[in-house]
Design a protein around this motif. Sequence first.
Motif, PDB file in Angstrom:
ATOM      1  N   UNK A   1      64.509  13.694 -37.438  1.00 38.24           N
ATOM      2  CA  UNK A   1      65.433  14.622 -36.779  1.00 38.24           C
ATOM      3  C   UNK A   1      66.790  13.939 -36.606  1.00 38.24           C
ATOM      4  N   UNK A   2      67.842  14.578 -37.067  1.00 34.66           N
ATOM      5  CA  UNK A   2      69.176  13.995 -37.011  1.00 34.66           C
ATOM      6  C   UNK A   2      69.702  14.010 -35.580  1.00 34.66           C
ATOM      7  N   UNK A   3      70.808  13.243 -35.386  1.00 40.47           N
ATOM      8  CA  UNK A   3      71.398  13.160 -34.050  1.00 40.47           C
ATOM      9  C   UNK A   3      71.907  14.507 -33.572  1.00 40.47           C
ATOM     10  N   UNK A   4      72.479  15.302 -34.498  1.00 39.42           N
ATOM     11  CA  UNK A   4      73.002  16.611 -34.107  1.00 39.42           C
ATOM     12  C   UNK A   4      71.884  17.532 -33.644  1.00 39.42           C
ATOM     13  N   UNK A   6      68.989  16.521 -32.366  1.00 41.98           N
ATOM     14  CA  UNK A   6      68.529  15.995 -31.085  1.00 41.98           C
ATOM     15  C   UNK A   6      69.441  16.438 -29.951  1.00 41.98           C
ATOM     16  N   UNK A   7      70.756  16.413 -30.208  1.00 43.30           N
ATOM     17  CA  UNK A   7      71.710  16.843 -29.194  1.00 43.30           C
ATOM     18  C   UNK A   7      71.548  18.333 -28.903  1.00 43.30           C
ATOM     19  N   UNK A   8      71.364  19.124 -29.957  1.00 40.43           N
ATOM     20  CA  UNK A   8      71.167  20.559 -29.765  1.00 40.43           C
ATOM     21  C   UNK A   8      69.889  20.829 -28.972  1.00 40.43           C
ATOM     22  N   UNK A   9      68.827  20.091 -29.299  1.00 39.82           N
ATOM     23  CA  UNK A   9      67.562  20.270 -28.581  1.00 39.82           C
ATOM     24  C   UNK A   9      67.706  19.866 -27.121  1.00 39.82           C
ATOM     25  N   UNK A  10      68.468  18.798 -26.850  1.00 40.71           N
ATOM     26  CA  UNK A  10      68.668  18.347 -25.477  1.00 40.71           C
ATOM     27  C   UNK A  10      69.399  19.394 -24.649  1.00 40.71           C
TER      28      UNK A  10
END
Length: 291
Positions: A1-4, A6-10
């Motif tokens: 899972x890319x950083x973007x 992960x950020x969206x999921x957070x």
Amino acid sequence: MTNSRLLAFAFAAPAMAVLVLILGWPLVSAFLLSLQDVRSVGAAGQWVGFANYQKVLADPVMWRSMGMSLAWVLANGVLQTGLALMAALVLNEQFPGVKIARTWIILTWIVPTVVVVIIWRWLFSTSGGMINPLMINMGLIERPVGFFNSPWSAFATLVFINSWRWFPFITLMLLAGMTRIPADLYEAARIDGANAWKRFSRITWPLLKPTMAVLGVVGTLLSFNVFDIIWLLTAGGPAGGTRTLPILIYETAFKGYRLSEAATLSVIATLVLVAFALVTARSMDNEGGRT
């Protein structure tokens, strides 16, 4: 899972957690209640496992109510969609007062249900109502008709009233879909000599299909769960002719004092609607993939 991602999921996780809590907890509670023998709210219950499901699924009243719900959804879907499509086609044209008409068509949808029931109960009344005298003067009938006296007439009348209330909402959704269709397509079709029917069948209808599909899913879920209009006008009668599944659930819980059986019916209804939504969504995805 890319950083973007992960950020969206957070960012989405708190809202999803609240949504799961709001929707999931009542569903879990209803399922646990369906596995017990609880008669009324607050009463202690005995664990019975899936006995309620066996009893409910063997009850012909449940299957009649399920069939009535399916007929209710189908009849409302056909009538509401037909009325909404005709109204949207008219409101999509340019004529004096079109902006006012687009605004005021939503009036029937925002009127409270109790007001709608009072108005139509009076209009369809055999003593003092306006529908019977109007039909007699037009030569359609010879004597007053009791619209709520027989199962068939009561069902048809309820479908008409519910469709009258909800078709403006569908009209606005269809109208929004029509406004996204490029006007150049219609202009080119007119230049090529296409009449109104060809413009509708070759341009409007194909480009409106995605909107119609979404409205079909939403409309089915909303129509299946309609309770207020049916209960206030007929309470599921006469002779069970308008007893849909939501009406049966209410009667089982609060008139028959069989809360666990009502929860069982609710779980079954939820599974049916979820299955319908998943199958429809999958077919829409497949259709989108082919196009």
